[in-house]
Design a protein around this motif. Structure first.
Motif, PDB file in Angstrom:
ATOM      1  N   CYS A 178       0.828  -1.213   0.000  1.00  0.00           N
ATOM      2  CA  CYS A 178       0.000   0.000   0.000  1.00  0.00           C
ATOM      3  C   CYS A 178       0.859   1.257   0.000  1.00  0.00           C
ATOM      4  O   CYS A 178       0.531   2.252  -0.663  1.00  0.00           O
ATOM      5  N   GLU A 179       1.970   1.211   0.750  1.00  0.00           N
ATOM      6  CA  GLU A 179       2.852   2.368   0.832  1.00  0.00           C
ATOM      7  C   GLU A 179       3.671   2.546  -0.452  1.00  0.00           C
ATOM      8  O   GLU A 179       4.028   3.674  -0.804  1.00  0.00           O
ATOM      9  N   ARG A 180       3.924   1.436  -1.145  1.00  0.00           N
ATOM     10  CA  ARG A 180       4.789   1.492  -2.330  1.00  0.00           C
ATOM     11  C   ARG A 180       4.030   1.727  -3.621  1.00  0.00           C
ATOM     12  O   ARG A 180       4.627   2.132  -4.630  1.00  0.00           O
ATOM     13  N   ILE A 181       2.714   1.534  -3.615  1.00  0.00           N
ATOM     14  CA  ILE A 181       1.948   1.556  -4.861  1.00  0.00           C
ATOM     15  C   ILE A 181       1.919   2.929  -5.517  1.00  0.00           C
ATOM     16  O   ILE A 181       1.823   3.070  -6.736  1.00  0.00           O
ATOM     17  N   LEU A 182       2.036   3.999  -4.702  1.00  0.00           N
ATOM     18  CA  LEU A 182       2.000   5.366  -5.239  1.00  0.00           C
ATOM     19  C   LEU A 182       3.366   5.837  -5.710  1.00  0.00           C
ATOM     20  O   LEU A 182       3.473   6.919  -6.299  1.00  0.00           O
ATOM     21  N   THR A 183       4.408   5.072  -5.447  1.00  0.00           N
ATOM     22  CA  THR A 183       5.758   5.476  -5.859  1.00  0.00           C
ATOM     23  C   THR A 183       6.333   4.574  -6.938  1.00  0.00           C
ATOM     24  O   THR A 183       7.453   4.793  -7.394  1.00  0.00           O
ATOM     25  N   THR A 184       5.567   3.541  -7.343  1.00  0.00           N
ATOM     26  CA  THR A 184       6.059   2.579  -8.336  1.00  0.00           C
ATOM     27  C   THR A 184       5.349   2.809  -9.671  1.00  0.00           C
ATOM     28  O   THR A 184       4.118   2.798  -9.743  1.00  0.00           O
ATOM     29  N   ARG A 185       6.137   3.051 -10.680  1.00  0.00           N
ATOM     30  CA  ARG A 185       5.553   3.296 -12.003  1.00  0.00           C
ATOM     31  C   ARG A 185       5.318   1.977 -12.722  1.00  0.00           C
ATOM     32  O   ARG A 185       6.174   1.096 -12.734  1.00  0.00           O
ATOM     33  N   THR A 186       4.111   1.837 -13.343  1.00  0.00           N
ATOM     34  CA  THR A 186       3.774   0.629 -14.124  1.00  0.00           C
ATOM     35  C   THR A 186       3.849   0.950 -15.602  1.00  0.00           C
ATOM     36  O   THR A 186       4.032   2.102 -16.013  1.00  0.00           O
ATOM     37  N   LYS A 187       3.646  -0.076 -16.408  1.00  0.00           N
ATOM     38  CA  LYS A 187       3.768   0.105 -17.862  1.00  0.00           C
ATOM     39  C   LYS A 187       2.624   0.926 -18.426  1.00  0.00           C
ATOM     40  O   LYS A 187       2.779   1.689 -19.348  1.00  0.00           O
ATOM     41  N   GLY A 188       1.434   0.759 -17.925  1.00  0.00           N
ATOM     42  CA  GLY A 188       0.274   1.461 -18.455  1.00  0.00           C
ATOM     43  C   GLY A 188       0.017   2.787 -17.763  1.00  0.00           C
ATOM     44  O   GLY A 188       0.858   3.328 -17.055  1.00  0.00           O
ATOM     45  N   TYR A 189      -1.197   3.296 -18.010  1.00  0.00           N
ATOM     46  CA  TYR A 189      -1.614   4.552 -17.379  1.00  0.00           C
ATOM     47  C   TYR A 189      -2.176   4.198 -16.009  1.00  0.00           C
ATOM     48  O   TYR A 189      -3.367   4.046 -15.830  1.00  0.00           O
ATOM     49  N   GLY A 190      -1.293   4.003 -15.002  1.00  0.00           N
ATOM     50  CA  GLY A 190      -1.677   3.396 -13.747  1.00  0.00           C
ATOM     51  C   GLY A 190      -1.928   4.365 -12.615  1.00  0.00           C
ATOM     52  O   GLY A 190      -2.143   5.566 -12.800  1.00  0.00           O
ATOM     53  N   VAL A 191      -1.878   3.782 -11.406  1.00  0.00           N
ATOM     54  CA  VAL A 191      -2.210   4.524 -10.189  1.00  0.00           C
ATOM     55  C   VAL A 191      -1.228   5.662  -9.956  1.00  0.00           C
ATOM     56  O   VAL A 191      -1.621   6.776  -9.588  1.00  0.00           O
ATOM     57  N   LYS A 192       0.068   5.426 -10.166  1.00  0.00           N
ATOM     58  CA  LYS A 192       1.052   6.485  -9.927  1.00  0.00           C
ATOM     59  C   LYS A 192       0.809   7.680 -10.827  1.00  0.00           C
ATOM     60  O   LYS A 192       0.990   8.842 -10.426  1.00  0.00           O
ATOM     61  N   ASN A 193       0.396   7.408 -12.064  1.00  0.00           N
ATOM     62  CA  ASN A 193       0.106   8.518 -12.986  1.00  0.00           C
ATOM     63  C   ASN A 193      -1.046   9.363 -12.450  1.00  0.00           C
ATOM     64  O   ASN A 193      -1.017  10.596 -12.525  1.00  0.00           O
ATOM     65  N   VAL A 194      -2.081   8.693 -11.887  1.00  0.00           N
ATOM     66  CA  VAL A 194      -3.208   9.424 -11.295  1.00  0.00           C
ATOM     67  C   VAL A 194      -2.714  10.291 -10.139  1.00  0.00           C
ATOM     68  O   VAL A 194      -3.079  11.474 -10.024  1.00  0.00           O
TER      69      VAL A 194
END
Length: 576
Positions: free
Chosen positions: A519-535
């Motif tokens: 949960c703590e890492r999900i906002l700092t990890t970039r994924t291949k698609g238009y993901g949560v970090k982009n939001v």
């Protein structure tokens, strides 16, 4: 120890200086104060012990002198030929007996009592065949059952006793050689209050006194204290004496012991130590008053010195905390050349350099993100896409393929709201329509194997927001939550409510959940698609610190994505 160390490290630097200065200064003062107090206390105890010993010894000597007087009276009486004649004479008639008693015995005893007022009774107990005469002459059988009689019998030196009523008396056997072995015992009763008067005088000065005989029976006991309390030291504790102090019931006593050899008694004086120390209150209060003044001076001087040393550091710290991406201003100056002055001036130069880099990097990053978004939207030819989907819908209707028709309409709604005519600003209502279309498409693709619940506050639909914020969060809930579920039916809840000046969106799934570290890492990890970090990056770029995105998850139970953005009713306030 670690907790104390952590507490000290977390203290402000000013308090560290004050605390260090205080401890370094106050510890010697406390040690010196305690040393003075202890020395004063010991001096007072020694002085009081010596005074008590002297007074107590004088009182005991006074009693022993009185005892010697009475012992001498008994010795003189037992060897007086006239008395021996009266008590050992073989009387022929009562008249002869009365004559000797009246003319020889009575005047002698009356004389003794007149000369010595403390004598309450003088009696001669005899085995001679004579009648009782007042309390001057009594038959021996009267006392034969008394304990003291057995102790006196056969002894020709005065013996001291105390009866059950605490009356003091002494007795001695006459030496009756040549008188047909007639036994005679002289008994003298003394006024005990007057006899022990010197001890009463001593015991009235905040102390207690015991006098015990050779059988440990209490002969005399008295105590008096000014504070009204009764500091009783039981006589049974006297056997435990080891030195000149004793402790009983958590009270320390000083103890003085004097043997009264002529009487066969032992006198004890005891006094609580704290009553002696109380006499030094003025000295103790003075010491503590001086210590208090010293502590106050230390605190004032310590605070003043810490202010001079730390004030500039605190201003620099405050200036650093107030800084953000939009407010990079140095509000502190320093002309000093010490380490703090160098730090402040270096910080000023650093901020100037950072502001220059911000203009070059930060602004270009914002533009880059906007161009990326526009490029993403431009990849699709909206007119071609809409016409194609319309044709698919028409063909499906003619062929009776309702599900294909619904899919085409949902795709048309999804891309229309996603592209939004090239604008990144959209109404909350259209953003929700986009999300609803996406969820329905996913439901069809998943063969309707999960349920969807919308909880929407209608009054927020007219507000404005940036687009494509909810769809990535819903996609994340479906792909990483519901799709990974192996039992039970999937459930998805989408909520949008106004809370104060914010709009709060919640996307909850009953999927596999995730651990707290994910949960703590999900906002700092970039994924291949238009993901949560982009939001997360987009809302931070748009709304700054007035927005938030966080995840709450319970493994194997649920995951909730919570996003809050400010309410905005004016579209023009967004800088496209």
């Amino acid at each position: 120890m670690n907790r104390l160390k952590r507490f000290f490290l977390n203290l402000k630097f000013r308090y560290k200086i004050i605390l260090t200065y205080f401890l370094v200064s106050i510890i010697p003062i406390i040690i010196l104060g305690l040393f003075c107090y202890q020395q004063t206390k010991n001096l007072l105890l020694d002085q009081e012990r010596e005074n008590l010993r002297k007074s107590f010894s004088e009182a005991v000597i006074g009693i022993e002198n009185s005892a010697n007087v009475y012992s001498n009276i008994l010795d003189y009486t037992t060897f007086n030929p006239m008395i021996l004649e009266v008590i050992n004479h073989e009387y022929k008639s009562y008249y002869e007996m009365y004559y000797k008693f009246h003319n020889m015995l009575d005047p002698y005893i009356d004389m003794l009592r007149a000369l010595h007022n403390d004598i309450q009774q003088i009696t001669v107990y005899t085995s001679n065949n004579i009648v009782k005469h007042s309390d001057y002459i009594m038959p021996m059988e009267v006392i034969e059952n008394n304990i003291w009689y057995k102790e006196v019998l056969g002894k020709y030196k005065p013996q001291w006793f105390i009866d059950s009523e605490k009356n003091v008396f002494l007795a001695v056997q006459f030496i009756n050689k040549g008188y047909n072995d007639i036994q005679n015992i002289l008994y003298v009763k003394i006024n005990s209050k007057n006899f022990f008067q010197p001890l009463y005088n001593i015991s009235s000065t905040n102390c207690g006194i015991y006098v015990v005989d050779k059988n440990d029976e209490v002969v005399f006991e008295n105590r008096s204290y000014d504070d009204g309390k009764d500091y009783l030291l039981p006589s049974t504790e006297l056997k435990k004496i080891d030195g000149d102090t004793i402790t009983y019931d958590n009270i320390n006593y000083i103890l003085i012991k004097i043997d009264m050899k002529d009487l066969g008694w032992t006198a004890y004086l005891y006094k609580p130590v704290h009553l002696i120390v109380e006499s030094s209150k003025n000295i103790i209060y003075t010491v503590f008053f001086i210590m208090g003044i010293c502590v106050l001076i230390i605190l004032v001087v310590g605070y003043w010195l810490s202010y001079i040393i730390v004030n500039r550091i605190e201003k620099l710290t405050k200036n650093m905390k107030e800084m953000n991406m939009d407010h990079l201003e140095v509000t502190i100056e320093s002309n000093s050349e010490d380490e703090i002055g160098v730090l402040i001036n270096s910080f000023d130069k650093l901020i100037v350099r950072i502001k220059t880099l911000i203009q070059e990097v930060y602004k270009s990053e914002i533009s880059k993100r906007k161009y990326e978004m526009k490029a993403l939207q431009a990849q699709i030819n909206p007119h071609f896409l809409y016409n194609s989907l319309s044709l698919i819908n028409w063909k499906a209707i003619r062929s009776g393929e309702d599900e294909i028709s619904e899919m085409a309409q949902l795709l048309s709604t999804f891309y229309r709201t996603s592209l939004n005519k090239g604008s990144s600003i959209i109404t909350v209502e259209n953003e929700l329509n986009n999300t609803e279309a996406y969820v329905k498409i996913q439901s069809m693709m998943h063969n309707y194997n999960f349920d969807v619940d919308f909880d929407i506050d209608n009054k927020i639909k007219g507000y404005y927001m940036i687009n494509l914020l909810l769809q990535p969060l819903v996609e994340n809930a479906i792909c990483h939550g519901i799709d990974q579920k192996r039992n039970n039916r999937g459930k998805l809840r989408i909520s949008a409510q106004q809370k104060g000046t914010d709009i709060v969106f919640e996307i909850e799934d009953n999927g596999v959940g995730m651990k707290s570290e994910i949960c703590e890492r999900i906002l700092t990890t970039r994924t291949k698609g238009y993901g949560v970090k982009n939001v997360y990056d987009r809302i931070k770029l748009t709304y700054g610190e007035n927005c938030d995105l966080r995840f709450i998850s319970i493994p194997n139970e649920k995951t909730v994505a919570i996003m809050s953005i400010p309410v905005e009713i004016d579209k023009n306030k967004f800088n496209d």
